[in-house]
Scaffold this active site. Structure first.
Site, short mmCIF file in Angstrom:
data_model
loop_
_atom_site.label_atom_id
_atom_site.label_comp_id
_atom_site.label_asym_id
_atom_site.label_seq_id
_atom_site.Cartn_x
_atom_site.Cartn_y
_atom_site.Cartn_z
N ASP A 290 0.83 -1.20 0.00
CA ASP A 290 0.00 0.00 0.00
C ASP A 290 0.87 1.25 0.00
O ASP A 290 2.03 1.22 -0.42
CB ASP A 290 -0.94 -0.04 1.21
CG ASP A 290 -2.29 0.58 0.94
OD1 ASP A 290 -2.37 1.81 0.85
OD2 ASP A 290 -3.27 -0.18 0.82
N SER B 232 -11.15 -0.49 -0.41
CA SER B 232 -9.84 -0.49 0.26
C SER B 232 -9.97 -0.87 1.72
O SER B 232 -9.03 -1.41 2.32
CB SER B 232 -9.20 0.90 0.16
OG SER B 232 -8.75 1.17 -1.13
N HIS C 104 -3.41 6.08 3.95
CA HIS C 104 -4.22 4.97 3.45
C HIS C 104 -3.71 3.62 3.95
O HIS C 104 -4.47 2.81 4.49
CB HIS C 104 -4.22 5.02 1.92
CG HIS C 104 -5.12 4.05 1.25
ND1 HIS C 104 -4.74 2.77 0.92
CD2 HIS C 104 -6.39 4.18 0.81
CE1 HIS C 104 -5.73 2.15 0.31
NE2 HIS C 104 -6.75 2.98 0.23
#
Length: 819
Positions: A155, A405, A206
């Site tokens: 990621d 996600s 994220h």
């Protein structure tokens, strides 16, 4: 499955089935849905109430809608710009009159909402598995936590300074590996990684959020925001805020290279691209290499829904697990990408033949997920939502995000739990057990949600105790009744130029009878890398605009989709326009590009397997129920609408279409083998997926001797219990006291047969009536000297429910589910 049928058929059902129940006089019943909270508030309301009014149709409220409010004297409120919704201040009398007007779909109380913050692990059964005594015993006396299983977070990076995912202990390795080819020295050099970096997530936050969902310990929240597998070994591979194919490949490369160093068995990828599946794409080749090494690979399905053909192409590979995003009520998030119905194929690779389908594997919680916030630098992600949802003491450490996600790391964590329970599981076996133990999702097909909603408890039960699951899955059933529909798809191109706004269109014709039209484009942007910041619009013959919006989720996907149900016939236009950030810029921001797209139109041509419903008053409801896969006919092509519904049939219908988890907990005495999986599911504690924490009773009951009575006939009081339980409203039903009443115009009428309703079921009957799932029968009496007639209402609790009756009730249930 698309909702094109729901509005029209709901209206038909209400007109054809509610009104005939008033034989003595025409009753002025409401067609608008009023939520239970509003019904309760109206009973004691003196001052005006804040309510939300939803009108029929799409787009902003029409001028007629707004004039209706003015006519009723409603003068305070707001009107939304893109939804047929207004928020108003209205008196009890105004609300009751508004509810009687055509075109008013629903009226809901503007109540204070409760955020479902720490409940994703409860919904998926992770919490139940941790506290299950049998599972603890089978696991050496300890709860399953994914202990020792290595999970790669491929990621943006991971902030290992966060105590929930602390570097050096829980985060066993953290790699900074954003690869900039332009900055490398001349020559073909071996890839290098900066290892042992405490914080690699310096831009987006994220990856830190994803890591916390997989295996955060919840240390900074006293365990409240603990991840799915807090015992797993996390390995961060951080590519920064800008992710390219090479960066993604680096994560796979690192996982395979260091597999034995960290016992890497899982790699989760909350990123993707757009376009068709290509087995030769380097990402697909890398994911297969990891799969072949025994590493389970997960990909986010994408955030480009609700249109079809929006599925992340990397998630289509048959060796990976594709994860769609679900709401916490068991439904599918609108933004979750869908596959394409009936699309797939075979291909050869490494001497083997593989079959792929354009559909997700599984659905998991992906909306309003609270997880770890990047600490350094301080993140401002979702700051306004966070302040409302997270306790002030925890705000510095957690943030709320939505997307596939967020759904993907849930399944990655569950995979780690399964591997702790049985380290010999292969990636294919893990995929199969996740699919076999999933929960059917009402109103959706496999190309939208895969096998259904993930169920960690059942998956662990299957692995640890060799239990058999999957016999109730819609994905594997052979149904007798079907909607016959055709889908036509046609490609188009637009030579997009941000300066020539009027030329950025494409015209096409929608024929009469089309139930759905959707458009999809791929806007790749600069060198096919960045994504073009353009908006896709569909414009109807009357000028109504339907917009896809511009995705700003990480990373920026190139595809845009927009779908319209029940479109007007005539000439439509596709329009592509640039992102409007500055009102003074009428052109918008966009990059010149030849953009390709696809127009899809769906048309329903009729039904099969319903040969005996023509002219039946429940025919429309039966058709709608079949279209949403919540009832089925018989193998001889009939439905038998007037035949009484058997308990074993009700069990099958419930598991098919109202969100019932599978279960293997009960021993049954009087049920035939073929019906056992369905009956076990409906009688189990926590059967309804709307029961987030698995504490409510089953949606059907055994008798005192443990018998189910499969051939017994269902009555109306029992059906009220079942459907209210399925909505997760046990608490509300059990809290009810007093007489059962029904709304008639401006008053509540006590049921004439209230005393004949079993005391334990009165609350269920009341909730079912208030939600319009079941209806009362009204009669009007007037003696020769009475000045005013008397209206009476009855429920007939002992009356048997026919199969047609059930179709009517369950379609109303379905509307309550969607609300």
């Amino acid at each position: 499955m698309k909702r094109w049928f729901s509005g029209l058929l709901t209206l038909i059902i209400l007109l054809s089935l509610v009104i005939p129940n008033l034989p003595a006089a025409k009753a002025d019943t409401t067609s608008a849905v009023l939520d239970l909270q509003l019904v309760k508030a109206l009973a004691t309301a003196v001052e005006p109430l804040q309510v939300i009014v939803t009108f029929d149709g799409q787009g902003a409220p029409t001028e007629d809608n707004l004039n209706l409010l003015k006519t009723l004297g409603i003068s305070k409120g707001i009107s939304l710009k893109s939804l047929p919704i207004t928020g108003i201040l209205a008196t009890k009398d105004q609300i009751n009159k508004l509810a009687e007007q055509p075109g008013v779909k629903s009226i809901y109380l503007n109540r204070k909402l409760e955020y479902y913050n720490a409940d994703a692990t409860a919904l998926t059964g992770v919490d139940k598995a941790r506290t299950d005594a049998a599972m603890q015993k089978a696991n050496g006396g300890m709860p399953v936590t994914g202990k020792g299983v290595g999970v790669v977070i491929n990621d943006s990076g991971v902030d290992g300074t966060h105590k929930d995912i602390e570097f050096g202990s829980h985060l066993v390795q953290n790699v900074l590996a954003s690869i900039n080819l332009a900055s490398l020295a001349p020559g073909i050099l071996p890839i290098t990684y900066a290892e042992n970096v405490p914080n690699t997530d310096s831009n987006s936050g994220h990856g830190t959020h994803v890591a916390g969902t997989v295996g955060g310990t919840g240390a900074m929240s006293s365990g409240k925001y603990e991840g799915v597998a807090p015992g797993a070994n996390l390995i961060g591979y951080g590519s920064g805020a800008a992710l390219f194919v090479l960066d993604g490949l680096g994560g796979f490369d690192y996982a395979i290279t260091h597999q034995f160093d960290y016992n890497i068995r899982v790699i989760t990828n909350s990123w993707g691209s757009s376009g068709d599946f290509d087995p030769n794409d380097p990402i697909n080749i890398a994911s297969k290499a990891a799969h072949d090494r025994g590493i389970t690979v997960l990909f986010a399905a994408g955030n480009e829904g609700p249109g079809e053909n929006t599925h992340n192409p990397y998630a289509k590979a048959p060796w990976v697990i594709s994860v769609a995003a679900g709401e916490k009520d068991g439904s599918l998030a609108d933004f979750s990408s869908r596959g394409t119905k009936g699309v797939g194929g075979t291909f050869e690779m490494d001497g083997e033949t593989y079959t792929w389908k354009d559909e997700p594997t599984i659905t998991a919680p992906g909306v309003d997920i609270i997880s770890t916030r990047v600490l350094a630098p301080v993140s401002s992600l979702a700051i306004q939502d966070d302040a409302a949802a997270i306790e002030p003491a925890y705000l510095p450490y957690y943030t709320m995000m939505s997307g596939t996600s967020m759904a993907t790391p849930h399944v990655a964590g569950i995979t780690a739990l399964l591997l702790e329970a049985d380290p010999t599981l292969s990636p294919d076996e893990i995929k199969r057990v996740l699919q076999n133990t999933a929960t059917n999702m009402p109103g959706y097909e496999t190309w939208e949600v895969g096998a259904g909603y993930v169920n960690a408890y059942d998956a662990l039960d299957a692995v640890m105790f060799d239990k058999t699951y999957g016999k109730t899955l819609n994905a594997g059933q052979k149904f007798n009744s079907y909607v016959n529909s055709t889908v036509d798809r046609s490609e188009f191109t637009v030579d997009y130029n941000p300066v020539l706004a009027e030329s950025n269109t494409y015209s096409f014709t929608v024929a009469e009878g089309v139930s759905n039209v959707s458009a999809r484009i791929d806007a790749y942007g600069l060198l096919g890398q960045t994504g073009n910041p353009v908006n896709l619009m569909l414009i109807s013959p009357d000028g109504t605009e339907y917009s896809s919006g511009v995705s700003l989720l990480f990373p920026l996907y190139p595809d845009r989709t927009v779908a319209v149900n029940s479109p007007k016939a005539g000439e439509w236009r596709v329009k592509i326009e640039g992102l409007h950030g500055d009102p003074s810029n009428p052109i918008g921001i966009g990059l010149p590009e030849t953009i390709t797209g696809m127009i899809s139109t769906t048309k329903v041509n009729g039904f099969s397997g319903l040969n005996d419903i023509t002219g039946d008053p429940a025919a429309s409801a039966i058709q709608m129920a079949v279209s949403e896969r919540i009832v089925d006919g018989y193998g001889d092509g009939t439905f038998k609408p007037n035949q009484n519904l058997l308990r074993k049939e009700l069990a099958r219908f419930l598991v098919m279409g109202v969100g019932i988890r599978q279960s293997q907990t009960h021993m049954l005495k009087d049920v035939a083998t073929g019906d056992v999986p369905f009956v076990k599911a409906v009688v189990a504690k926590g059967a309804a997926i709307r029961d987030v924490v698995w504490v409510q009773g089953g949606v059907m009951q055994l008798d005192a001797n443990g018998n189910f009575n499969p051939n017994g006939e269902v009555n109306r009081a029992e059906l009220a219990y079942t459907l209210v339980q399925a909505l997760g409203l046990e608490k509300q039903a059990k809290e009810f006291t007093g007489d059962v009443t029904v709304q008639y115009k401006d008053e509540r009428i006590k049921l004439k047969d209230d005393a004949s309703i079993p005391a334990s079921l009165k609350g269920y009957v009341q909730v079912a009536l208030d939600l319009n799932i079941l209806n009362a029968t009204f009669t009007v009496k007037q003696g020769p000297y009475d000045l005013v007639p008397t209206v009476e209402a009855s429920f007939e609790p002992a009356k048997k429910v026919t199969r047609g009756d059930y179709a009517v009730a369950v379609t109303r249930y379905f509307q309550a589910w969607l609300q």
